[in-house]
Design a protein around this motif. Structure first.
Motif, PDB file in Angstrom:
ATOM      1  N   GLY A  67      40.509  27.152  53.376  1.00 35.36           N
ATOM      2  CA  GLY A  67      39.244  27.983  52.964  1.00 35.36           C
ATOM      3  C   GLY A  67      39.575  29.422  52.846  1.00 35.36           C
ATOM      4  O   GLY A  67      39.150  29.882  51.788  1.00 35.36           O
ATOM      5  N   ALA A  68      40.273  30.029  53.749  1.00 33.59           N
ATOM      6  CA  ALA A  68      40.566  31.558  53.593  1.00 33.59           C
ATOM      7  C   ALA A  68      41.403  31.893  52.207  1.00 33.59           C
ATOM      8  O   ALA A  68      41.005  32.713  51.695  1.00 33.59           O
ATOM      9  N   TRP A  69      42.370  30.723  52.035  1.00 31.63           N
ATOM     10  CA  TRP A  69      43.061  31.018  50.765  1.00 31.63           C
ATOM     11  C   TRP A  69      42.256  30.815  49.573  1.00 31.63           C
ATOM     12  O   TRP A  69      42.287  31.986  48.595  1.00 31.63           O
ATOM     13  N   ILE A  70      41.311  30.048  49.573  1.00 34.01           N
ATOM     14  CA  ILE A  70      40.232  29.964  48.222  1.00 34.01           C
ATOM     15  C   ILE A  70      39.545  31.265  48.104  1.00 34.01           C
ATOM     16  O   ILE A  70      39.471  31.843  47.196  1.00 34.01           O
ATOM     17  N   ILE A  71      38.735  31.504  49.413  1.00 33.52           N
ATOM     18  CA  ILE A  71      37.809  32.638  49.505  1.00 33.52           C
ATOM     19  C   ILE A  71      38.622  33.926  48.925  1.00 33.52           C
ATOM     20  O   ILE A  71      38.003  34.715  48.016  1.00 33.52           O
ATOM     21  N   ILE A  72      39.872  33.997  49.595  1.00 29.47           N
ATOM     22  CA  ILE A  72      40.627  35.280  49.041  1.00 29.47           C
ATOM     23  C   ILE A  72      41.015  35.211  47.619  1.00 29.47           C
ATOM     24  O   ILE A  72      40.801  36.230  47.041  1.00 29.47           O
ATOM     25  N   ASN A  73      41.267  34.160  46.991  1.00 29.57           N
ATOM     26  CA  ASN A  73      41.680  34.162  45.778  1.00 29.57           C
ATOM     27  C   ASN A  73      40.464  34.228  44.767  1.00 29.57           C
ATOM     28  O   ASN A  73      40.762  34.342  43.536  1.00 29.57           O
ATOM     29  N   LEU A  74      39.349  33.911  45.383  1.00 25.20           N
ATOM     30  CA  LEU A  74      38.243  33.942  44.196  1.00 25.20           C
ATOM     31  C   LEU A  74      37.824  35.497  44.473  1.00 25.20           C
ATOM     32  O   LEU A  74      36.739  35.869  43.528  1.00 25.20           O
ATOM     33  N   GLY A  75      38.463  36.337  45.168  1.00 29.58           N
ATOM     34  CA  GLY A  75      37.964  37.578  45.048  1.00 29.58           C
ATOM     35  C   GLY A  75      36.606  38.068  45.686  1.00 29.58           C
ATOM     36  O   GLY A  75      35.972  39.212  45.874  1.00 29.58           O
ATOM     37  N   TRP A  76      36.272  37.196  46.902  1.00 28.63           N
ATOM     38  CA  TRP A  76      34.898  37.434  47.369  1.00 28.63           C
ATOM     39  C   TRP A  76      34.859  38.263  48.971  1.00 28.63           C
ATOM     40  O   TRP A  76      33.955  38.795  49.020  1.00 28.63           O
ATOM     41  N   VAL A  77      36.150  38.692  49.279  1.00 26.74           N
ATOM     42  CA  VAL A  77      36.226  39.332  50.287  1.00 26.74           C
ATOM     43  C   VAL A  77      36.698  40.830  50.088  1.00 26.74           C
ATOM     44  O   VAL A  77      36.993  41.710  51.118  1.00 26.74           O
ATOM     45  N   GLY A  78      37.017  41.345  49.032  1.00 23.60           N
ATOM     46  CA  GLY A  78      37.600  42.514  48.435  1.00 23.60           C
ATOM     47  C   GLY A  78      38.748  42.629  48.675  1.00 23.60           C
ATOM     48  O   GLY A  78      39.576  43.885  48.570  1.00 23.60           O
ATOM     49  N   ILE A  79      39.716  41.496  48.823  1.00 21.72           N
ATOM     50  CA  ILE A  79      41.371  41.633  49.099  1.00 21.72           C
ATOM     51  C   ILE A  79      41.654  41.056  47.482  1.00 21.72           C
ATOM     52  O   ILE A  79      41.338  40.060  47.009  1.00 21.72           O
ATOM     53  N   LYS A  80      42.725  41.625  47.005  1.00 13.81           N
ATOM     54  CA  LYS A  80      43.252  41.510  45.659  1.00 13.81           C
ATOM     55  C   LYS A  80      43.721  40.219  45.846  1.00 13.81           C
ATOM     56  O   LYS A  80      44.545  39.747  46.691  1.00 13.81           O
ATOM     57  N   PRO A  81      43.252  38.985  44.912  1.00 14.09           N
ATOM     58  CA  PRO A  81      43.896  37.574  44.648  1.00 14.09           C
ATOM     59  C   PRO A  81      45.298  37.847  44.616  1.00 14.09           C
ATOM     60  O   PRO A  81      45.882  38.505  43.686  1.00 14.09           O
ATOM     61  N   PHE A  82      46.124  36.951  45.470  1.00  9.65           N
ATOM     62  CA  PHE A  82      47.314  36.590  44.945  1.00  9.65           C
ATOM     63  C   PHE A  82      47.849  35.300  44.482  1.00  9.65           C
ATOM     64  O   PHE A  82      49.224  35.125  43.842  1.00  9.65           O
ATOM     65  N   ASP A  83      46.899  34.496  44.245  1.00  6.90           N
ATOM     66  CA  ASP A  83      47.094  33.160  43.594  1.00  6.90           C
ATOM     67  C   ASP A  83      45.922  32.960  42.830  1.00  6.90           C
ATOM     68  O   ASP A  83      45.070  31.868  43.293  1.00  6.90           O
ATOM     69  N   PRO A  84      45.368  33.686  41.841  1.00  5.65           N
ATOM     70  CA  PRO A  84      44.142  33.282  41.216  1.00  5.65           C
ATOM     71  C   PRO A  84      44.111  32.075  40.574  1.00  5.65           C
ATOM     72  O   PRO A  84      42.989  31.482  40.409  1.00  5.65           O
ATOM     73  N   SER A  85      45.074  31.467  39.988  1.00  5.69           N
ATOM     74  CA  SER A  85      44.972  29.963  39.411  1.00  5.69           C
ATOM     75  C   SER A  85      45.193  29.020  40.172  1.00  5.69           C
ATOM     76  O   SER A  85      45.052  27.891  39.930  1.00  5.69           O
TER      77      SER A  85
END
Length: 183
Positions: A67-85
């Motif tokens: 869940g954290a991985w997906i939320i971070i990589n969707l850009g929802w928390v203001g952290i730069k996505p590291f695995d956008p695909s």
């Protein structure tokens, strides 16, 4: 004269089992503990991993991590996505699945071997019981004959008084199984 041993308060509060049953239970528990202690390190690791991966804690940890991985990589928390695909996430999940399935197979193979040993023990005990019952039938028939007690006309008694040949039973089972498969 009462020859029964006196029961203690502890024994009186619990149902009493025949001594042989208690001995057998203890022997089986001792055997399981002995086998558990003698397991190789690799088997203990596989069992521990399998036990953990079959728990709700494992599910919760993965829900949080994925869940954290997906939320971070969707850009929802203001952290730069590291695995956008999500390619890296898919790779981690695939590698984890490979290892987990291997651990599960190792544990299942060991459990299958244990089940085979128990089935063999059951078969041996059943064959011994059958042999003892056959001997008892023969003995009771001899006692009845000596006491001039007329036997009821039951054709099964003659059959039951004969030893069962396990190989013949297996052959019959296999023949019937093959016949069922053909139909």
């Amino acid at each position: 004269m009462n020859t029964k041993p006196k029961r203690t308060d502890n024994q009186a509060s619990t149902p009493h089992m025949a001594e042989i049953v208690e001995r057998n239970i203890q022997a089986l528990l001792d055997r399981e503990q002995e086998e558990e202690k003698s397991k190789p390190l690799e088997t203990r690791i596989a069992d521990t991993v399998t036990r953990f991966t079959g728990s709700m804690a494992f599910v919760y940890i993965h829900l949080v991590m994925f869940g954290a991985w997906i939320i971070i990589n969707l850009g929802w928390v203001g952290i730069k996505p590291f695995d956008p695909s999500f390619v890296v996430l898919a790779m981690f999940a695939s590698v984890e699945a490979i290892f987990l399935s291997t651990f599960v197979l190792i544990s299942q193979n060991r459990m299958a071997a244990q089940a085979d040993k128990r089935a063999n023990l059951d078969l041996q005990v059943s064959l011994l019981s059958e042999h003892e019952i056959t001997r008892l039938i023969t003995l009771v028939r001899a006692i009845a004959k000596k006491m001039d007690i007329e036997e009821s006309d039951n054709p099964e008694i003659d059959e039951l008084a004969q030893d069962v040949r396990p190989e013949k039973v297996l052959d019959t089972m296999e023949k019937r199984e093959q016949k069922t498969k053909k139909n």
